[in-house]
Design a protein around this motif. Structure first.
Motif, PDB file in Angstrom:
ATOM      1  N   ARG A  14      49.735  25.141  30.859  1.00  0.00           N
ATOM      2  CA  ARG A  14      50.557  25.216  30.179  1.00  0.00           C
ATOM      3  C   ARG A  14      52.143  25.388  30.576  1.00  0.00           C
ATOM      4  N   GLY A  15      52.065  26.330  31.522  1.00  0.00           N
ATOM      5  CA  GLY A  15      53.460  26.451  32.199  1.00  0.00           C
ATOM      6  C   GLY A  15      54.080  24.966  32.706  1.00  0.00           C
ATOM      7  N   GLU A  16      53.017  24.342  33.723  1.00  0.00           N
ATOM      8  CA  GLU A  16      53.482  23.023  34.160  1.00  0.00           C
ATOM      9  C   GLU A  16      53.909  22.102  32.952  1.00  0.00           C
ATOM     10  N   GLU A  17      53.152  22.024  31.817  1.00  0.00           N
ATOM     11  CA  GLU A  17      53.531  21.109  30.892  1.00  0.00           C
ATOM     12  C   GLU A  17      54.688  21.549  30.155  1.00  0.00           C
ATOM     13  N   GLY A  72      56.295  18.833  33.541  1.00  0.00           N
ATOM     14  CA  GLY A  72      55.448  18.451  34.525  1.00  0.00           C
ATOM     15  C   GLY A  72      54.613  16.870  34.118  1.00  0.00           C
ATOM     16  N   ARG A  73      54.635  16.606  32.826  1.00  0.00           N
ATOM     17  CA  ARG A  73      54.031  15.091  32.599  1.00  0.00           C
ATOM     18  C   ARG A  73      54.965  14.217  32.930  1.00  0.00           C
ATOM     19  N   GLU A  74      56.135  14.325  33.137  1.00  0.00           N
ATOM     20  CA  GLU A  74      57.325  13.426  33.481  1.00  0.00           C
ATOM     21  C   GLU A  74      57.947  13.585  34.731  1.00  0.00           C
TER      22      GLU A  74
END
Length: 82
Positions: free
Chosen positions: A4-7, A11-13
């Protein structure tokens, strides 16, 4: 899978995350189907990008810049062990 933190932090981009994911995918295809399968996948996915690079190559060559940088440094003395 992404935490969740990365997203939440984009993080997805993030280019590094996308590159790592693509590299892992190509590696999996290579391990499963061999070099030919990996080559076909890369050419299908990146054909337009490869054509664009071929038409207008980037003048920056990081690997050569790295080599040149270290060629300019004074030679370090060779340390010998007794």
């Amino acid at each position: 899978m992404m935490g969740r933190g990365e997203e939440a932090s984009g993080g997805r981009e993030r280019a590094s995350t996308l590159c790592d994911s693509f590299e892992a995918l190509v590696g999996g295809i290579y391990l499963d189907g061999g070099l030919g399968a990996a080559r076909i996948f890369i050419l299908r996915v990146a054909a337009a990008d490869l054509d664009a690079v071929a038409e207008k190559p980037e003048e920056i060559n990081p690997k050569e810049n790295f080599r040149n940088y270290f060629r300019l440094l004074p030679q370090a003395p060779v340390l010998r062990t007794p």
